[in-house]
Design a protein around this motif. Structure first.
Motif, PDB file in Angstrom:
ATOM      1  N   GLN A   2      -1.368 -11.222  -6.094  1.00 14.33           N
ATOM      2  CA  GLN A   2      -0.575 -10.077  -6.556  1.00 14.33           C
ATOM      3  C   GLN A   2      -0.505  -8.988  -5.492  1.00 14.33           C
ATOM      4  OE1 GLN A   2      -2.469  -9.291 -10.364  1.00 14.33           O
ATOM      5  NE2 GLN A   2      -1.048 -10.673 -11.426  1.00 14.33           N
ATOM      6  N   ASN A   3      -1.607  -8.749  -4.791  1.00 14.93           N
ATOM      7  CA  ASN A   3      -1.598  -7.753  -3.708  1.00 14.93           C
ATOM      8  C   ASN A   3      -0.664  -8.180  -2.576  1.00 14.93           C
ATOM      9  OD1 ASN A   3      -3.360  -5.990  -4.967  1.00 14.93           O
ATOM     10  ND2 ASN A   3      -5.164  -6.885  -4.019  1.00 14.93           N
ATOM     11  N   GLU A   4      -0.676  -9.468  -2.231  1.00 13.59           N
ATOM     12  CA  GLU A   4       0.213  -9.958  -1.186  1.00 13.59           C
ATOM     13  C   GLU A   4       1.673  -9.814  -1.608  1.00 13.59           C
ATOM     14  OE1 GLU A   4      -0.844 -13.908   0.133  1.00 13.59           O
ATOM     15  OE2 GLU A   4      -2.909 -13.289   0.527  1.00 13.59           O
ATOM     16  N   CYS A   5       1.968 -10.097  -2.874  1.00 12.64           N
ATOM     17  CA  CYS A   5       3.340  -9.929  -3.378  1.00 12.64           C
ATOM     18  C   CYS A   5       3.761  -8.465  -3.276  1.00 12.64           C
ATOM     19  CB  CYS A   5       3.447 -10.406  -4.822  1.00 12.64           C
ATOM     20  SG  CYS A   5       3.445 -12.199  -4.978  1.00 12.64           S
ATOM     21  N   ASP A   6       2.852  -7.562  -3.648  1.00 17.16           N
ATOM     22  CA  ASP A   6       3.162  -6.132  -3.539  1.00 17.16           C
ATOM     23  C   ASP A   6       3.498  -5.769  -2.099  1.00 17.16           C
ATOM     24  OD1 ASP A   6       2.671  -5.825  -6.252  1.00 17.16           O
ATOM     25  OD2 ASP A   6       0.637  -5.051  -5.963  1.00 17.16           O
ATOM     26  N   ASP A   7       2.708  -6.284  -1.150  1.00 17.84           N
ATOM     27  CA  ASP A   7       2.947  -5.984   0.266  1.00 17.84           C
ATOM     28  C   ASP A   7       4.300  -6.513   0.729  1.00 17.84           C
ATOM     29  OD1 ASP A   7       0.488  -4.749   0.418  1.00 17.84           O
ATOM     30  OD2 ASP A   7      -0.526  -6.469   1.351  1.00 17.84           O
ATOM     31  N   VAL A   8       4.623  -7.746   0.335  1.00 15.77           N
ATOM     32  CA  VAL A   8       5.898  -8.349   0.754  1.00 15.77           C
ATOM     33  C   VAL A   8       7.067  -7.565   0.165  1.00 15.77           C
ATOM     34  CG1 VAL A   8       7.354 -10.404   0.504  1.00 15.77           C
ATOM     35  CG2 VAL A   8       4.957 -10.640   1.165  1.00 15.77           C
ATOM     36  N   LEU A   9       6.979  -7.204  -1.102  1.00 11.04           N
ATOM     37  CA  LEU A   9       8.055  -6.421  -1.720  1.00 11.04           C
ATOM     38  C   LEU A   9       8.188  -5.065  -1.051  1.00 11.04           C
ATOM     39  CD1 LEU A   9       7.579  -7.291  -5.481  1.00 11.04           C
ATOM     40  CD2 LEU A   9       9.563  -7.808  -4.072  1.00 11.04           C
ATOM     41  N   TRP A  10       7.073  -4.425  -0.757  1.00  8.15           N
ATOM     42  CA  TRP A  10       7.124  -3.118  -0.088  1.00  8.15           C
ATOM     43  C   TRP A  10       7.795  -3.246   1.276  1.00  8.15           C
ATOM     44  CZ3 TRP A  10       7.576   1.736  -0.207  1.00  8.15           C
ATOM     45  CH2 TRP A  10       7.348   2.498   0.929  1.00  8.15           C
ATOM     46  N   GLN A  11       7.402  -4.265   2.049  1.00  4.71           N
ATOM     47  CA  GLN A  11       8.007  -4.447   3.368  1.00  4.71           C
ATOM     48  C   GLN A  11       9.506  -4.670   3.256  1.00  4.71           C
ATOM     49  OE1 GLN A  11       5.748  -7.668   5.037  1.00  4.71           O
ATOM     50  NE2 GLN A  11       3.938  -6.405   5.361  1.00  4.71           N
ATOM     51  N   TYR A  12       9.938  -5.446   2.266  1.00  2.00           N
ATOM     52  CA  TYR A  12      11.362  -5.706   2.082  1.00  2.00           C
ATOM     53  C   TYR A  12      12.112  -4.421   1.758  1.00  2.00           C
ATOM     54  CZ  TYR A  12      15.754  -7.249   0.105  1.00  2.00           C
ATOM     55  OH  TYR A  12      17.085  -7.408  -0.160  1.00  2.00           O
ATOM     56  N   TRP A  13      11.638  -3.681   0.766  1.00  2.00           N
ATOM     57  CA  TRP A  13      12.370  -2.488   0.335  1.00  2.00           C
ATOM     58  C   TRP A  13      12.218  -1.338   1.325  1.00  2.00           C
ATOM     59  CZ3 TRP A  13      16.181  -3.257  -2.659  1.00  2.00           C
ATOM     60  CH2 TRP A  13      16.138  -4.296  -3.587  1.00  2.00           C
ATOM     61  N   ALA A  14      11.084  -1.228   1.994  1.00  2.47           N
ATOM     62  CA  ALA A  14      10.904  -0.174   2.997  1.00  2.47           C
ATOM     63  C   ALA A  14      11.814  -0.438   4.190  1.00  2.47           C
ATOM     64  CB  ALA A  14       9.445  -0.090   3.439  1.00  2.47           C
ATOM     65  N   ALA A  15      12.037  -1.713   4.514  1.00  2.00           N
ATOM     66  CA  ALA A  15      12.936  -2.052   5.621  1.00  2.00           C
ATOM     67  C   ALA A  15      14.360  -1.648   5.294  1.00  2.00           C
ATOM     68  CB  ALA A  15      12.875  -3.554   5.919  1.00  2.00           C
ATOM     69  N   GLU A  16      14.733  -1.661   4.024  1.00  2.59           N
ATOM     70  CA  GLU A  16      16.074  -1.243   3.610  1.00  2.59           C
ATOM     71  C   GLU A  16      16.329   0.216   3.961  1.00  2.59           C
ATOM     72  OE1 GLU A  16      18.791  -2.699   1.746  1.00  2.59           O
ATOM     73  OE2 GLU A  16      17.865  -4.483   2.571  1.00  2.59           O
TER      74      GLU A  16
END
Length: 160
Positions: A65-79
């Motif tokens: 779950q922590n890794e998923c949070d990190d991946v989602l954050w990286q995706y949306w922060a890159a936007e």
């Protein structure tokens, strides 16, 4: 993990999860199974409560779950590509330049401790003043002035 609760969660919002009940042959005839598309499996795993899974896999669920949070954050922060705000220590002492017009402050800004405010017509006299500017400062002023003259000359040629 209580499968009954998970089944209710998935079937309660079957449009979200893409859930389908499917009869699967088994030992005791056909048992209906809940199936969901692989693309929604990862989101569903995010909804599991780590406290409700076997202690032997709890750490793996939390890590996932922590890794998923990190991946989602990286995706949306890159936007947005917004740099994170940095905390800057406020100066212990500061000089404030206030621009006034008819007795009213129209703007303010922090200035460096060695900043000097002069009018445009004072600049030539200050440039002639021995020791007022260092050689490096005079060179920077000259380069900037020549660049500005070249810009204005080019602009004037284009207009006429």
């Amino acid at each position: 993990m209580d499968w009954g609760n998970q089944s209710r969660k998935l079937t309660g919002n079957s449009a979200r999860w893409g859930v389908v009940k499917m009869p699967i042959p088994s030992i005791d005839k056909h048992n209906p199974m809940i199936c969901l598309p692989l693309r929604t499996l990862f989101g569903w795993l995010q909804t599991l409560s780590p406290n409700k899974v076997k202690p032997s896999i709890r750490d793996r669920v939390i890590r996932y779950q922590n890794e998923c949070d990190d991946v989602l954050w990286q995706y949306w922060a890159a936007e947005t590509r917004q740099p994170t705000a940095q905390v800057i220590e406020p100066p212990r002492q500061a000089r404030l330049l206030m621009v006034m017009d008819r007795g009213n402050v129209v703007s303010t800004q922090l200035v460096e401790s060695d900043a000097v405010v002069v009018s445009r017509r004072q600049i030539p006299a200050l440039l002639r003043e021995p020791g007022y500017f260092s050689v490096a400062e005079l060179k920077a002023i000259a380069e900037t002035s020549l660049d500005k003259i070249a810009e204005l000359a080019e602009y004037t040629e284009q207009r006429f």
